[in-house]
Motif scaffolding. Structure first.
Motif, mmCIF file in Angstrom:
data_model
loop_
_atom_site.group_PDB
_atom_site.id
_atom_site.type_symbol
_atom_site.label_atom_id
_atom_site.label_comp_id
_atom_site.label_asym_id
_atom_site.label_seq_id
_atom_site.Cartn_x
_atom_site.Cartn_y
_atom_site.Cartn_z
ATOM 1 N N LYS A 14 0.830 -1.205 0.000
ATOM 2 C CA LYS A 14 0.000 0.000 0.000
ATOM 3 C C LYS A 14 0.866 1.257 0.000
ATOM 4 C CE LYS A 14 -4.083 -1.949 2.284
ATOM 5 N NZ LYS A 14 -4.893 -2.014 3.525
ATOM 6 N N GLN A 15 1.930 1.253 0.796
ATOM 7 C CA GLN A 15 2.763 2.444 0.845
ATOM 8 C C GLN A 15 3.522 2.642 -0.468
ATOM 9 O OE1 GLN A 15 2.513 5.165 2.006
ATOM 10 N NE2 GLN A 15 3.463 5.249 4.034
ATOM 11 N N ARG A 16 3.921 1.560 -1.112
ATOM 12 C CA ARG A 16 4.553 1.693 -2.428
ATOM 13 C C ARG A 16 3.553 2.218 -3.457
ATOM 14 N NH1 ARG A 16 7.090 -3.479 -4.443
ATOM 15 N NH2 ARG A 16 6.011 -4.603 -2.797
ATOM 16 N N ALA A 17 2.294 1.791 -3.353
ATOM 17 C CA ALA A 17 1.261 2.323 -4.248
ATOM 18 C C ALA A 17 1.069 3.817 -4.015
ATOM 19 C CB ALA A 17 -0.057 1.575 -4.041
ATOM 20 N N VAL A 18 1.118 4.231 -2.748
ATOM 21 C CA VAL A 18 0.998 5.657 -2.415
ATOM 22 C C VAL A 18 2.159 6.445 -3.017
ATOM 23 C CG1 VAL A 18 1.082 7.306 -0.507
ATOM 24 C CG2 VAL A 18 -0.362 5.281 -0.331
ATOM 25 N N ILE A 19 3.365 5.889 -2.955
ATOM 26 C CA ILE A 19 4.524 6.560 -3.547
ATOM 27 C C ILE A 19 4.364 6.645 -5.060
ATOM 28 C CG2 ILE A 19 7.020 6.453 -3.903
ATOM 29 C CD1 ILE A 19 7.209 5.089 -1.148
ATOM 30 N N ALA A 20 3.867 5.568 -5.688
ATOM 31 C CA ALA A 20 3.622 5.597 -7.129
ATOM 32 C C ALA A 20 2.631 6.696 -7.474
ATOM 33 C CB ALA A 20 3.100 4.240 -7.608
ATOM 34 N N ARG A 21 1.573 6.824 -6.665
ATOM 35 C CA ARG A 21 0.584 7.884 -6.884
ATOM 36 C C ARG A 21 1.227 9.270 -6.743
ATOM 37 N NH1 ARG A 21 -4.344 7.645 -2.900
ATOM 38 N NH2 ARG A 21 -2.715 8.341 -1.455
ATOM 39 N N ALA A 22 2.164 9.388 -5.807
ATOM 40 C CA ALA A 22 2.848 10.667 -5.609
ATOM 41 C C ALA A 22 3.736 11.029 -6.791
ATOM 42 C CB ALA A 22 3.684 10.617 -4.334
ATOM 43 N N LEU A 23 4.151 10.035 -7.572
ATOM 44 C CA LEU A 23 5.121 10.264 -8.640
ATOM 45 C C LEU A 23 4.496 10.549 -10.008
ATOM 46 C CD1 LEU A 23 7.772 7.452 -7.934
ATOM 47 C CD2 LEU A 23 8.007 9.908 -7.545
ATOM 48 N N VAL A 24 3.222 10.205 -10.205
ATOM 49 C CA VAL A 24 2.685 10.191 -11.567
ATOM 50 C C VAL A 24 2.643 11.564 -12.227
ATOM 51 C CG1 VAL A 24 1.394 8.046 -11.352
ATOM 52 C CG2 VAL A 24 0.307 10.202 -10.670
ATOM 53 N N ASN A 25 2.579 12.623 -11.447
ATOM 54 C CA ASN A 25 2.583 13.968 -12.043
ATOM 55 C C ASN A 25 3.973 14.597 -12.049
ATOM 56 O OD1 ASN A 25 -0.039 14.245 -12.926
ATOM 57 N ND2 ASN A 25 -0.793 15.176 -11.036
ATOM 58 N N ASN A 26 5.007 13.752 -11.879
ATOM 59 C CA ASN A 26 6.402 14.216 -11.903
ATOM 60 C C ASN A 26 6.634 15.396 -10.961
ATOM 61 O OD1 ASN A 26 7.125 12.332 -13.994
ATOM 62 N ND2 ASN A 26 6.094 13.681 -15.442
ATOM 63 N N PRO A 27 6.382 15.196 -9.659
ATOM 64 C CA PRO A 27 6.475 16.307 -8.712
ATOM 65 C C PRO A 27 7.900 16.766 -8.494
ATOM 66 C CG PRO A 27 6.296 14.259 -7.503
ATOM 67 C CD PRO A 27 6.125 13.918 -8.962
#
Length: 244
Positions: free
Chosen positions: A162-175
């Motif tokens: 779940k936490q890796r999925a959260v990190i993936a979600r954080a990355l998708v807009n190239n922050p």
């Protein structure tokens, strides 16, 4: 006579966030509580920063202000050279969605949705087309070695997944900046170490500024810089910008 550079040799990159005399309070009258008082700091692009302090010290409030999730009562917050007081409504949401990624202890995943559906949510908010959302979502999951779980319901993931999925979600807009609030708080030590390694790899190999709020002194020690907040004030800064 040579004019000094505005960026010192100590920091190879300019400040991406600058807070100046920020004050934030809640309540009124006898119920008024000063969560932040005269907070000033520069956060430099590509830096990893730990914000530490006891419960109720103001560290989460500081993160919310820095991440434009809450507005200060007074003072200013400069993001990449622009005064954030000029940001309102859709412009504020767009700036926040484009510039920041968020990793929270509580995950905030929708259990009945697939992992991919959770990951692509920031792109849906940004109005990115379906095909591009899918491509970037799968790429982010692959980066976190979670692409084989893309069609699984989020409720069926382990804590670490779940936490890796959260990190993936954080990355998708190239922050440019990732805010992580107690990112390993719900994880066992081995899984937490893996999540920490992922975050610091993103910071050091991809240049993403990492701002971590944590009680964990070992996690804080991994950051380039550590600030301690007490009673809404910064009382210690390992960069030496604020006197204890």
């Amino acid at each position: 006579m040579t004019t000094p550079s505005p960026v010192t040799s100590r920091h190879a990159r300019p400040a991406i966030i600058s807070a100046h005399d920020v004050h934030k309070s809640y309540g009124t009258g006898q119920n008024r509580f000063d969560a932040l008082t005269d907070v000033s700091l520069d956060i430099h692009e590509g830096q990893s920063l730990a914000i530490v302090g006891k419960s109720g010290s103001g560290k989460s409030t500081l993160m919310h202000v820095l991440a434009l999730l809450d507005a200060p009562d007074s003072g200013s917050l400069i993001l990449d050279g622009a005064d954030t007081r000029d940001l309102r409504g859709k412009k504020l949401n767009r700036t926040r969605n484009k510039t920041f990624g968020f990793v929270f202890q509580q995950f905030f995943l929708t259990g009945s949705n697939t992992v991919l559906e959770n990951v692509i949510l920031p792109m849906k908010i940004a109005g990115i087309g379906r095909a591009e959302r899918r491509r970037r979502g799968l790429a982010a999951l692959a980066q976190l070695e979670l692409d084989d779980k893309a069609k699984n319901k989020a409720v069926n993931l382990s804590g670490g997944q779940k936490q890796r999925a959260v990190i993936a979600r954080a990355l998708v807009n190239n922050p440019r900046i990732i805010f992580a609030d107690e990112p390993t708080g719900n994880l066992d030590s081995n899984t937490g170490q893996t999540v920490e390694d992922i975050l610091f790899t993103l910071n050091r190999e991809h240049g993403i500024t990492l701002i971590v709020v944590t009680h964990d002194e070992e996690l804080a020690a991994r950051c380039d810089r550590r600030i301690q907040i007490r009673d809404g004030r910064i009382v210690e800064d390992s960069d030496g910008e604020v006197a204890a």
